[in-house]
Design a protein around this motif. Structure first.
Motif, short mmCIF file in Angstrom:
data_model
loop_
_atom_site.label_atom_id
_atom_site.label_comp_id
_atom_site.label_asym_id
_atom_site.label_seq_id
_atom_site.Cartn_x
_atom_site.Cartn_y
_atom_site.Cartn_z
N GLY A 281 0.79 -1.23 0.00
CA GLY A 281 0.00 0.00 0.00
C GLY A 281 0.81 1.27 0.00
O GLY A 281 0.28 2.35 -0.29
N GLU A 282 2.12 1.20 0.34
CA GLU A 282 2.92 2.41 0.45
C GLU A 282 3.23 3.01 -0.93
O GLU A 282 3.29 4.22 -1.09
N THR A 283 3.44 2.15 -1.94
CA THR A 283 3.71 2.67 -3.28
C THR A 283 2.53 3.49 -3.79
O THR A 283 2.70 4.59 -4.33
N GLU A 284 1.33 2.96 -3.61
CA GLU A 284 0.13 3.67 -4.04
C GLU A 284 0.02 5.01 -3.31
O GLU A 284 -0.33 6.04 -3.91
N LYS A 285 0.33 5.01 -2.02
CA LYS A 285 0.25 6.25 -1.24
C LYS A 285 1.26 7.28 -1.76
O LYS A 285 0.95 8.46 -1.88
N ASN A 286 2.47 6.81 -2.08
CA ASN A 286 3.50 7.72 -2.60
C ASN A 286 3.08 8.32 -3.94
O ASN A 286 3.27 9.51 -4.20
N LEU A 287 2.52 7.47 -4.81
CA LEU A 287 2.07 7.94 -6.12
C LEU A 287 0.93 8.94 -5.98
O LEU A 287 0.87 9.94 -6.71
N LYS A 288 0.04 8.67 -5.06
CA LYS A 288 -1.10 9.58 -4.86
C LYS A 288 -0.63 10.96 -4.45
O LYS A 288 -1.13 11.99 -4.95
N ARG A 289 0.34 11.02 -3.54
CA ARG A 289 0.85 12.32 -3.09
C ARG A 289 1.45 13.10 -4.26
O ARG A 289 1.25 14.31 -4.38
N ILE A 290 2.15 12.40 -5.15
CA ILE A 290 2.78 13.07 -6.29
C ILE A 290 1.72 13.60 -7.25
O ILE A 290 1.76 14.77 -7.66
N PHE A 291 0.74 12.77 -7.61
CA PHE A 291 -0.28 13.20 -8.56
C PHE A 291 -1.15 14.31 -7.98
O PHE A 291 -1.50 15.27 -8.68
N ASP A 292 -1.51 14.20 -6.70
CA ASP A 292 -2.33 15.24 -6.08
C ASP A 292 -1.61 16.58 -6.09
O ASP A 292 -2.21 17.63 -6.34
N ALA A 293 -0.30 16.54 -5.80
CA ALA A 293 0.47 17.78 -5.77
C ALA A 293 0.67 18.36 -7.16
O ALA A 293 0.71 19.59 -7.33
N ALA A 294 0.76 17.49 -8.16
CA ALA A 294 1.04 17.95 -9.53
C ALA A 294 -0.20 18.41 -10.26
O ALA A 294 -0.11 19.18 -11.23
N ASP A 295 -1.36 17.98 -9.82
CA ASP A 295 -2.59 18.19 -10.58
C ASP A 295 -2.94 19.66 -10.76
O ASP A 295 -3.55 20.04 -11.76
N ASP A 296 -2.57 20.51 -9.81
CA ASP A 296 -2.93 21.92 -9.90
C ASP A 296 -2.30 22.61 -11.09
O ASP A 296 -2.90 23.51 -11.69
N GLY A 297 -1.06 22.21 -11.42
CA GLY A 297 -0.37 22.93 -12.48
C GLY A 297 -0.19 22.15 -13.76
O GLY A 297 0.31 22.68 -14.75
N GLY A 298 -0.62 20.88 -13.74
CA GLY A 298 -0.48 20.08 -14.96
C GLY A 298 0.96 20.00 -15.42
O GLY A 298 1.26 20.00 -16.63
N ALA A 299 1.89 19.94 -14.47
CA ALA A 299 3.31 19.85 -14.83
C ALA A 299 3.58 18.55 -15.59
O ALA A 299 2.80 17.60 -15.55
#
Length: 665
Positions: free
Chosen positions: A493-511
């Motif tokens: 479950g930790e990999t999924e949690k790490n990926l979620k944090r990255i996508f959530d943080a990136a989603d605002d700017g569409g980097a």
């Protein structure tokens, strides 16, 4: 007179009244003067009413009495203790009452004997004086004989000096926001205000829980609500709540006292709390359950079962339409939004109302705002808008992954035309996503498949990262590199949690997200033989799902395309194969590898192209050769290239053949 002066006059009048009672007690009981006349309290009460009637708000002592539930006797005990600090001659009066020059401090015994309407329950730890820690007791063998002292903070409060208690000031920060609220957010704020004002005056407010991912807008809503309710808003982190339950209860009691006296509301940030941290969650819930007044709990996904009335409000970011309206309002571009390409801006950047307000305030100085309708300035404003929005979407992502500053352009990359054409197609789709998804309605068909994803396959050094830089430069977007081998975690479950944090943080700017080493996660998915296999497949599915709904461009790199599952390949929109460069391409790379100011000495690109190296290794050789030449204070020669090439081949653990350097000497 101002409130402060009138408050001081009111307090000193009360102290004068207590002093008169003590002086009468001394005359009547100590001196045995049976002719001594007790003071007429009615005259004093009339004077107090006159003073209070002129004040804009109640005297501090009366506000304290009403908010904390003190009886008249308990009020007078508090005034008695305050008198000792404010009236220099009060110690002599107390010594006279005690008939002992050394006893200059008040006690419960003194209060019970001297003050009117005395009652024994005032001594109880459950009653206001001791429960709210308004007084400090210097314990003696008998509690009635213990000397009393007013709490320093309460003394300042009674004199009209208002400030947050030092213990709370260590962890609490005032929240002031003047940001705009979107109409949907304003509607929620008004619902909260109605909920707070409609309640029975004696009833405890329900806890207000804010869900959602944007902390700034949640703070803005909380600030708006508090301002309308005439409350000062303070924020604390859940991590500042003591883990010890007793300490947490004492802190809650202190907050309740300060909030009641000063009209405060509390905003508790629980957004980063791990729900698996049972000890912290338990202490946090104990703390919150002990709080009174307006308490707003900020969470992302944490569910707190408080066993008390809780109303949850989902504070979402403004919709695209609302964001566009906010930009128009803040920029003064109403009727001219197309010239500033605000639609494109809103399509790319999903900003909170708070971020739009701050970014627009930063960009549109009075002079620049006046130029919004001036065509000569519109291109400058567009670029500034875009750059500023990038800056406002970086902070959370910068904390998680590496940001690459792109320097490569189309002229720098050497690839066969088919691969270059695919890269240009990727850039076109990112640029036109607003028109196709929004204006043409494809987003109404569902979010799945709206993300733009690409797979870059090829050996190390063949230009995968450089191609990502080229796209970032072309699209004027931030580029973030994520090493998937580091994201993958052995714990379920930790990999999924790490990926979620990255996508959530990136989603605002569409980097642009560059997931390097995709083979760490995307090898051929195994048959499910155990729980680890099952969770590995879940992690793959999760990343694919997020890539398909991501509002930006997600790129995966691999050295082994054939090892990837075909089911995974079908869900990638673009696949670019980066071939090992042939001699012609290597010659082209060598022509472009040296900066314009680099001194060269009889270099032959035809001979250099014989080195059987990919672009990344060619760059290493060129750079190391430059350092060799600089050390010798000469231009870069074939001799320097030979030395650097041997070092690079040794690093790669491959032989440098005589054919590759034939004719170099």
């Amino acid at each position: 007179m101002d409130w402060s002066s009138e408050n001081q006059a009111y307090l000193m009048k009360l102290i004068s009244m207590i002093r008169q009672q003590l002086e009468w007690f001394y005359q009547f009981h100590v001196k045995k003067n049976k002719k001594a006349t007790p003071p007429d309290s009615a005259i004093v009460e009339k004077k107090l009413k006159e003073i209070a009637g002129k004040m804009d708000s109640p005297p501090a002592i009366e506000k304290l009495v009403q908010r904390l539930g003190l009886s008249a006797f308990e009020r007078d005990i508090l005034v008695l203790c305050a008198a000792l600090e404010l009236d220099p001659g009060f110690t002599d009066v107390l010594a006279s009452v005690h008939n002992d020059g050394s006893l200059t401090q008040p006690s419960f015994s003194t209060a019970l004997a001297v003050l009117k309407d005395a009652h024994w329950s005032a001594i109880s730890p459950a009653n206001p004086l001791r429960y709210w820690q308004l007084i400090e007791i210097n314990n003696a063998p008998l509690i009635t004989k213990s000397s009393l002292k007013i709490n320093d903070h309460i003394l300042y409060y009674l004199t009209g000096v208002q400030y947050l208690h030092p213990k709370l000031r260590e962890i609490a920060e005032p929240i002031y926001t003047d940001g705009l609220l979107a109409p949907s957010q304003m509607q929620l704020a008004e619902e909260i205000i109605k909920l707070c004002t409609d309640k029975n005056e004696s009833a405890q407010l329900p806890y207000i829980q804010f869900s959602g991912i944007d902390n700034a807008d949640k703070a803005s809503v909380a600030s708006y609500v508090s301002t309308k309710l005439k409350l000062g808003l303070f924020g604390i982190s859940a991590y500042d709540v003591p883990m010890n339950v007793t300490e947490a209860a004492e802190l809650a009691c202190l907050w309740n006292r300060e909030a009641a006296l000063n009209d405060y509301a509390l905003f508790i940030d629980c957004s980063d709390i791990d729900s698996n941290d049972k000890n912290r969650t338990y202490a946090l819930k104990s703390f919150i359950r002990a709080l009174r007044g307006l308490v707003i709990i900020n969470t992302h996904e944490l569910t707190l079962n408080l066993k008390q009335p809780t109303v949850v409000f989902d504070i979402k970011k403004p919709s695209s339409t609302e964001q566009l309206s906010l930009w128009k309002e803040m920029s003064g571009a109403n009727g001219n939004s197309e010239a500033l390409q605000l639609n494109k801006l809103v399509s790319q950047f999903n900003l909170s109302a708070d971020a739009i307000h701050k970014a627009a305030t930063e960009i549109f100085s009075n002079d620049l705002k006046n130029q919004v309708h001036n065509e000569a300035y519109q291109d400058v404003i567009q670029k500034k808008l875009w750059k500023t929005c990038c800056n406002y979407t970086r902070p959370h992502l910068d904390e998680l992954v590496e940001r690459i500053t792109p320097v490569a352009s189309w002229d720098d990359i050497v690839l066969p035309d088919p691969q270059k054409n695919i890269l240009r197609d990727i850039a076109v789709q990112v640029k036109q996503r607003s028109k196709v998804y929004g204006d043409w309605g494809f987003e109404n068909k569902g979010l799945r498949g709206l993300g733009i994803s690409a797979l870059f396959a090829g050996e190390s050094g063949t230009g995968k990262t450089m191609a990502s830089e080229v796209l970032a430069n072309e699209l004027q977007l931030d580029l973030y590199k994520i090493d998937l081998s580091k994201v993958v975690n052995k714990y379920i479950g930790e990999t999924e949690k790490n990926l979620k944090r990255i996508f959530d943080a990136a989603d605002d700017g569409g980097a642009i997200l560059l997931f390097d080493e995709a083979d760490a996660l995307f090898g051929k998915r195994s048959e499910v033989k155990d729980s680890h296999d099952r969770y590995s497949n879940i992690e793959v599915s999760y990343l694919l799902q997020r890539m398909e709904s991501y509002r930006g461009l997600a790129i995966l790199t691999t050295n082994m395309k054939n090892a990837l599952d075909k089911a995974f390949m079908r869900r990638i929109r673009f696949v670019v194969q980066f071939p090992f460069p042939d001699a012609v391409q290597r010659a082209e790379i060598w022509k472009k590898i040296f900066p314009q100011n680099t001194p060269q000495k009889d270099l032959s690109t035809e001979k250099l192209a014989l080195l059987n190296l990919p672009g990344g290794s060619i760059r290493n050789v060129a750079l190391n050769a430059a350092f060799y030449a600089a050390h010798e204070n000469s231009g870069i020669s074939m001799q320097h290239i030979t030395k650097a090439a041997k070092a690079e081949y040794d690093k790669l653990e491959k032989p440098l053949t005589s054919m590759e350097i034939k004719g170099w000497q």
